[in-house]
Design a protein around this motif. Structure first.
Motif, PDB file in Angstrom:
ATOM      1  N   GLY A  50      -0.518  -8.299  -3.198  1.00  0.00           N
ATOM      2  CA  GLY A  50       0.273  -8.500  -2.324  1.00  0.00           C
ATOM      3  C   GLY A  50       1.424  -8.522  -1.492  1.00  0.00           C
ATOM      4  O   GLY A  50       1.314  -8.220  -0.670  1.00  0.00           O
ATOM      5  N   THR A  51       2.298  -8.375  -2.294  1.00  0.00           N
ATOM      6  CA  THR A  51       3.545  -7.377  -1.040  1.00  0.00           C
ATOM      7  C   THR A  51       3.208  -6.091  -0.375  1.00  0.00           C
ATOM      8  O   THR A  51       3.314  -5.973   0.726  1.00  0.00           O
ATOM      9  N   LYS A  52       2.342  -5.250  -1.628  1.00  0.00           N
ATOM     10  CA  LYS A  52       2.027  -3.905  -0.770  1.00  0.00           C
ATOM     11  C   LYS A  52       0.838  -3.844   0.798  1.00  0.00           C
ATOM     12  O   LYS A  52       0.898  -3.943   1.334  1.00  0.00           O
ATOM     13  N   VAL A  53       0.054  -5.059   0.200  1.00  0.00           N
ATOM     14  CA  VAL A  53      -1.014  -5.361   1.689  1.00  0.00           C
ATOM     15  C   VAL A  53      -0.047  -6.047   2.928  1.00  0.00           C
ATOM     16  O   VAL A  53      -0.416  -5.631   3.726  1.00  0.00           O
ATOM     17  N   LEU A  54       0.950  -6.521   2.222  1.00  0.00           N
ATOM     18  CA  LEU A  54       1.636  -6.999   3.395  1.00  0.00           C
ATOM     19  C   LEU A  54       1.896  -5.888   4.341  1.00  0.00           C
ATOM     20  O   LEU A  54       1.969  -6.540   5.370  1.00  0.00           O
ATOM     21  N   LYS A  55       2.514  -5.274   3.276  1.00  0.00           N
ATOM     22  CA  LYS A  55       3.633  -3.668   4.207  1.00  0.00           C
ATOM     23  C   LYS A  55       3.097  -3.318   5.105  1.00  0.00           C
ATOM     24  O   LYS A  55       2.788  -2.662   5.923  1.00  0.00           O
ATOM     25  N   ARG A  56       0.916  -3.243   4.660  1.00  0.00           N
ATOM     26  CA  ARG A  56       0.290  -2.231   5.553  1.00  0.00           C
ATOM     27  C   ARG A  56      -0.984  -3.398   6.335  1.00  0.00           C
ATOM     28  O   ARG A  56      -1.398  -3.201   7.063  1.00  0.00           O
ATOM     29  N   HIS A  57       0.117  -4.905   6.803  1.00  0.00           N
ATOM     30  CA  HIS A  57      -0.594  -5.220   7.541  1.00  0.00           C
ATOM     31  C   HIS A  57      -2.012  -5.966   7.161  1.00  0.00           C
ATOM     32  O   HIS A  57      -2.628  -6.766   7.977  1.00  0.00           O
ATOM     33  N   GLY A  58      -2.336  -5.670   5.462  1.00  0.00           N
ATOM     34  CA  GLY A  58      -3.494  -6.915   5.634  1.00  0.00           C
ATOM     35  C   GLY A  58      -3.697  -8.102   5.700  1.00  0.00           C
ATOM     36  O   GLY A  58      -2.564  -8.753   5.273  1.00  0.00           O
ATOM     37  N   PRO A  59      -4.479  -8.438   4.802  1.00  0.00           N
ATOM     38  CA  PRO A  59      -4.623  -9.949   4.171  1.00  0.00           C
ATOM     39  C   PRO A  59      -3.569 -10.576   3.547  1.00  0.00           C
ATOM     40  O   PRO A  59      -2.871 -10.097   2.947  1.00  0.00           O
ATOM     41  N   GLY A  60      -3.480 -12.058   4.378  1.00  0.00           N
ATOM     42  CA  GLY A  60      -2.256 -12.629   3.051  1.00  0.00           C
ATOM     43  C   GLY A  60      -1.077 -12.418   3.594  1.00  0.00           C
ATOM     44  O   GLY A  60      -0.590 -11.742   4.063  1.00  0.00           O
ATOM     45  N   ASP A  61      -0.638 -13.426   3.182  1.00  0.00           N
ATOM     46  CA  ASP A  61       0.964 -13.557   2.557  1.00  0.00           C
ATOM     47  C   ASP A  61       2.198 -12.715   2.067  1.00  0.00           C
ATOM     48  O   ASP A  61       3.035 -12.985   2.118  1.00  0.00           O
TER      49      ASP A  61
END
Length: 107
Positions: free
Chosen positions: A66-77
């Protein structure tokens, strides 16, 4: 010489040399890189290859949580849906109440 006049740098006339300390000849080769990589106890463990790769990625913090996906402006919080804390590799796999229950179920 144009670069030397444009930039106030002290440049050397010596040739650059690339050396590879893992080989006796000091030259890089794929085989010496492969042998260096295979020296890790992880790769010698009697585990399925997919598990070895997952653990290798986990140890290098390369799993897209989640934190890595969020850093790349992906879905989720970037938060764990079960615990409402940042979703990291250590949170998912190590001591948390939900992780303990999940690991108990998996065992």
């Amino acid at each position: 010489t144009g670069l030397r006049t444009a930039l106030p740098l002290v440049l050397s006339d010596y040739l650059d040399i690339v050396s590879w300390w893992l080989a006796p000849t000091m030259e890089f080769s794929v085989s010496t890189a492969y042998h260096a990589l295979c020296q890790s106890p992880l790769w010698k463990a009697p585990l399925p290859l997919k598990t070895k790769i997952f653990v290798w990625q986990l140890l290098r913090d390369r799993i897209p949580l989640g934190t890595k996906v969020l850093k790349r402006h992906g879905p989720g919080d970037g938060m764990c849906p079960l615990c409402a804390v940042p979703e990291t590799g250590t949170h998912i796999l190590f001591p948390r109440t939900a992780a303990r229950v999940l690991w108990t179920f998996v065992r």
